[in-house]
Design a protein around this motif. Structure first.
Motif, PDB file in Angstrom:
ATOM      1  N   LEU A 350       0.806  -1.229   0.000  1.00 56.67           N
ATOM      2  CA  LEU A 350       0.000   0.000   0.000  1.00 56.67           C
ATOM      3  C   LEU A 350       0.834   1.273   0.000  1.00 56.67           C
ATOM      4  O   LEU A 350       0.282   2.369  -0.084  1.00 56.67           O
ATOM      5  N   GLY A 351       2.158   1.144   0.096  1.00 59.67           N
ATOM      6  CA  GLY A 351       2.983   2.351   0.120  1.00 59.67           C
ATOM      7  C   GLY A 351       3.019   3.006   1.485  1.00 59.67           C
ATOM      8  O   GLY A 351       2.557   2.457   2.480  1.00 59.67           O
ATOM      9  N   TRP A 352       3.557   4.242   1.539  1.00 59.77           N
ATOM     10  CA  TRP A 352       3.812   4.902   2.823  1.00 59.77           C
ATOM     11  C   TRP A 352       2.551   5.408   3.507  1.00 59.77           C
ATOM     12  O   TRP A 352       2.508   5.552   4.732  1.00 59.77           O
ATOM     13  N   PHE A 353       1.485   5.702   2.762  1.00 61.10           N
ATOM     14  CA  PHE A 353       0.298   6.311   3.364  1.00 61.10           C
ATOM     15  C   PHE A 353      -0.491   5.278   4.154  1.00 61.10           C
ATOM     16  O   PHE A 353      -0.846   4.225   3.633  1.00 61.10           O
ATOM     17  N   ASP A 354      -0.749   5.584   5.422  1.00 60.19           N
ATOM     18  CA  ASP A 354      -1.392   4.615   6.315  1.00 60.19           C
ATOM     19  C   ASP A 354      -2.911   4.673   6.297  1.00 60.19           C
ATOM     20  O   ASP A 354      -3.568   3.978   7.074  1.00 60.19           O
ATOM     21  N   GLY A 355      -3.500   5.519   5.423  1.00 52.28           N
ATOM     22  CA  GLY A 355      -4.948   5.595   5.328  1.00 52.28           C
ATOM     23  C   GLY A 355      -5.578   6.657   6.203  1.00 52.28           C
ATOM     24  O   GLY A 355      -6.747   7.003   6.024  1.00 52.28           O
ATOM     25  N   ASN A 356      -4.837   7.184   7.159  1.00 54.82           N
ATOM     26  CA  ASN A 356      -5.339   8.230   8.046  1.00 54.82           C
ATOM     27  C   ASN A 356      -5.009   9.585   7.426  1.00 54.82           C
ATOM     28  O   ASN A 356      -3.838   9.931   7.298  1.00 54.82           O
ATOM     29  N   PRO A 357      -6.016  10.390   7.015  1.00 54.16           N
ATOM     30  CA  PRO A 357      -5.727  11.648   6.333  1.00 54.16           C
ATOM     31  C   PRO A 357      -4.902  12.624   7.156  1.00 54.16           C
ATOM     32  O   PRO A 357      -4.252  13.505   6.603  1.00 54.16           O
TER      33      PRO A 357
END
Length: 452
Positions: A350-357
């Protein structure tokens, strides 16, 4: 600061001198007994030299010569092993198989290439694209992995600060050498098929594509005596599904599949890339099966948590190796670490972004530190909290608060020493040899004068 840092550090040092070793330190020291120079006769024709170099060096004795599987980190290591092998047989070296391009496996090639008195140069076999990881860094111009690799390897630490590297004895490469990059880049014979068979010195060997720790990984299968040479897809430790020196994503599903392929061969013996061989069908089958199952468990649990929207930090809290596996010596975190593996699996998919804006555009470190200091009642009180955390044995919290203080450039010389002391305390509770090396090396760097 209410108490001077120098007094605090003197107090902690005096306590540490008489403190008992931690469980992690004892486990790592005990591991050294299995990392001593040893020649194991794996099967009638196979001999493996462990502990002479960070990586194993093996010899398969044929009718008209021998085949070497991996060559150790340095020519000097290879020479010592060759001398030991010559006491077993004086047959010439007819072929060299490199399981992958890491320098600790390919660094001794030159010695074996010139080993024959008859002047006949052995052929070097490998899988294409050989040294794929090194090429990945070189293509982008990335060099920081060398510095981080030296930290991971403990190459910058004095001997008294090193125990071992978890799966290998401590070794020191030349300072201008990246020991993880292969200096040998041109094998004579490479293959791209899933499987290829070679016949050399009266021996028949299968070379099998087995991506895992690297894309160029192979395993060698010696069917006559049912021996599998696993490369670095197996060794006696939780594997380095991610290396803290920095790597691209190591395909964990491919790693699991490669272990499946090895098991389908029906091996009676297994020679790992590091640590002592597995001798006997029962031990080999049980160990490789459990190893595969444990990696698959962590992989699947991480994917399931990802699909539920969990962040890497949340996954690390929940994905743990079950006790039935974690307590097995060959799955202890002597080298790799389950938490690092979980983070790698997440970012690999999913890459570096953890889903939390909130994390899309976070505060800059200095701005966040200013706000944390304000919550603490001022930067002096934040510094006091960092000291108190260390005194209370919460070294991780001390290190995190120290980072805020460093971002604010608060008493940098003293804060660097505070963080160094915290990192050293954390290191004592880390089983991973390379993790410990990294903590201690950065602590050593922090103890240097700022001007350096």
């Amino acid at each position: 600061m209410k108490t001077t840092l120098s007094l605090l550090l003197m107090l902690l040092l005096s306590i540490g001198i008489h403190a008992e070793e931690t469980t992690a330190t004892k486990l790592l020291r005990a591991r050294s007994a299995d990392l001593q120079p040893t020649i194991t006769r794996v099967s009638p024709s196979v001999y493996t030299a462990s502990g002479y170099s960070p990586a194993n060096i093996s010899m398969i004795v044929g009718k008209t010569g021998v085949v070497i599987v991996d060559t150790g980190m340095f020519p000097a290591h290879a020479q010592t092993v060759l001398d030991a092998f010559r006491k077993i047989t004086d047959l010439p070296v007819r072929a060299i198989i490199l399981t992958h391009g890491h320098g600790d496996h390919a660094g001794g090639v030159s010695l074996f290439l010139s080993a024959n008195g008859d002047g006949e140069r052995p052929l070097v076999y490998a899988r294409a694209p050989f040294n794929s990881e090194g090429a990945h860094f070189d293509h982008a111009g990335v060099t920081i992995n060398g510095k981080r690799g030296a930290r991971q390897g403990g190459f910058l630490l004095p001997p008294e600060k090193r125990i071992n590297n978890g799966i290998a004895p401590a070794a020191y490469p030349p300072k201008d050498v990246n020991a993880f990059a292969s200096a040998f880049t041109e094998p004579d014979v490479t293959f791209t098929d899933a499987r290829t068979t070679i016949n050399v010195a009266g021996l028949t060997l299968d070379l099998v594509a087995a991506s895992g720790e690297t894309e160029d990984q192979l395993y060698a299968w010696f069917p006559a005596e049912k021996v599998v040479f696993t490369g670095d897809n197996f060794y006696r430790s939780w594997p380095n599904l991610y290396a803290i020196r920095g790597t691209g994503y190591r395909d964990v599903q491919a790693w699991i599949n490669s272990l499946d392929l090895m098991l389908k061969e029906g091996p009676h013996h297994a020679v790992p890339g590091h640590t002592l061989p597995l001798v006997g069908q029962e031990e080999t089958t049980e160990t490789l099966t459990t190893y595969r199952d444990a990696i698959a468990y962590v992989f699947q649990a991480t994917i399931e948590g990802m699909n539920q929207g969990m962040t890497p930090d949340q996954l690390v809290e929940t994905v743990k190796l079950p006790a039935k596996w974690a307590e097995k010596d060959y799955l202890r975190e002597f080298y790799g670490n389950v938490a690092w593996s979980v983070r790698a699996i997440y970012t690999g998919h999913l890459g570096w972004f953890d889903g939390n804006p909130t994390t899309l555009l976070p505060l800059a470190p200095k701005e966040e530190a200013e706000k944390i200091a304000a919550l603490a009642g001022g930067v002096d009180k934040l510094a006091d909290q960092a000291q108190r955390a260390l005194e209370a044995g919460d070294a991780q919290w001390c290190a995190e608060l120290s980072d805020h203080l460093l971002a604010l450039n608060y008493n940098p010389a003293e804060t660097r020493l505070l963080k160094a002391t915290a990192l050293e305390a954390i290191a004592e509770n880390v089983v991973s040899g390379i993790g410990r090396n990294y903590y201690l090396t950065v602590a050593q760097e922090l103890r240097r004068p700022v001007a350096e």
